[in-house]
Design an enzyme around this catalytic site. Sequence first.
Site, PDB file in Angstrom:
ATOM      1  N   LYS A  56       0.787  -1.383   0.048  1.00 47.95           N
ATOM      2  CA  LYS A  56       0.121   0.075   0.043  1.00 47.95           C
ATOM      3  C   LYS A  56       0.758   1.270   0.017  1.00 47.95           C
ATOM      4  O   LYS A  56       0.482   2.140  -0.548  1.00 47.95           O
ATOM      5  CB  LYS A  56      -0.957   0.119   1.329  1.00 47.95           C
ATOM      6  CG  LYS A  56      -2.035  -1.093   1.101  1.00 47.95           C
ATOM      7  CD  LYS A  56      -3.107  -0.629   0.163  1.00 47.95           C
ATOM      8  CE  LYS A  56      -4.161  -1.399   0.364  1.00 47.95           C
ATOM      9  NZ  LYS A  56      -5.439  -1.096  -0.521  1.00 47.95           N
ATOM     10  N   SER A  87      -8.803  -0.125   6.418  1.00 44.48           N
ATOM     11  CA  SER A  87      -8.732  -1.359   7.530  1.00 44.48           C
ATOM     12  C   SER A  87      -7.427  -1.500   7.993  1.00 44.48           C
ATOM     13  O   SER A  87      -7.290  -2.141   8.888  1.00 44.48           O
ATOM     14  CB  SER A  87      -9.178  -2.614   6.935  1.00 44.48           C
ATOM     15  OG  SER A  87      -8.433  -2.963   5.624  1.00 44.48           O
TER      16      SER A  87
END
Length: 311
Positions: A56, A87
């Site tokens: 990410k 999340s």
Amino acid sequence: MAAGPRAGPAEVREAERRLRGRVHRTPLLTCAGLDRMAGRRLLFKCELFQRTGSFKIRGALNAVRSLVEESERTGRELPRAVVTHSSGNHGQALACAAQAEGIPAYVVVPRTAPQCKQAAIRAYGATLVPCEPSDESRAETAARVVQETGGIMVHPNQEPAVIAGQGTIGLEVLEQALRPDVKVFAAEPSNVDDCYQSKVRGELTPNLHPRDTVADAVKTSIGPNTWPIIRDLVDDVLTVSEEEIKRATRLVWERMKLLIEPTAGVGLAAVLSEKFQAVPRDVENVCIVLCGGNVDLRSLTWLTDLSGNIE
């Protein structure tokens, strides 16, 4: 961030330039035992070794650096803040990227997110804002935070700069091992199978009532910017059960000695599934992205519930 150009090959190449020297070029590892189980040569792209523990950072850093470059080009001030919902892994990545540029970060996180990920977000200096574990609550809370802070929203999977940043994984894999004539398979838990349902129906089909999954990082639905990419470029979508995810995750831990999070086990679970066994054998080399290693060690009670032999 405002809607930008599509995340096509040119944008991915630009992201590669922007990220050069700022992210790790992660290795491709192999495992003879898993090759035998799959009946193919498996190449594991180890994004668990990436900065912040997952792939990410590629997208988040590309988005933040895009904002910085725009500020330098126009002479305007840096954003007052960046905001996202996550999340855990995108939140960590955006917090890290923003901290490096001196930009405040606000991360909306479901109250059920792993504690280790919440702690890491705070450790990177971001303000954590809790919400309910639903796509609606995440979006509504993030919109409120944007309004309150005057910040810029950096969506975890719909922002074109984020998508382009993640695409640099593909460039690395092509350079490291594979030929450009490849097939692309997506994999997801059957409990949250919006990608599969969208592919089957030929239209974006979000999960209105997603069930629980051990793969916490893929509970959210795909969206309008990622759906056309999946629709046009992904050859097939494979779904796997919770049991298959858990077994594949444990296999990687035991055979490769890599502490991946369960979401990273979804790809191997798909390759070992009966459906993938039907893929023609001329597909000999299979790259599996081990997307992250941010494991909540306190949640591993499911290990004792695995039945039978994992062989």
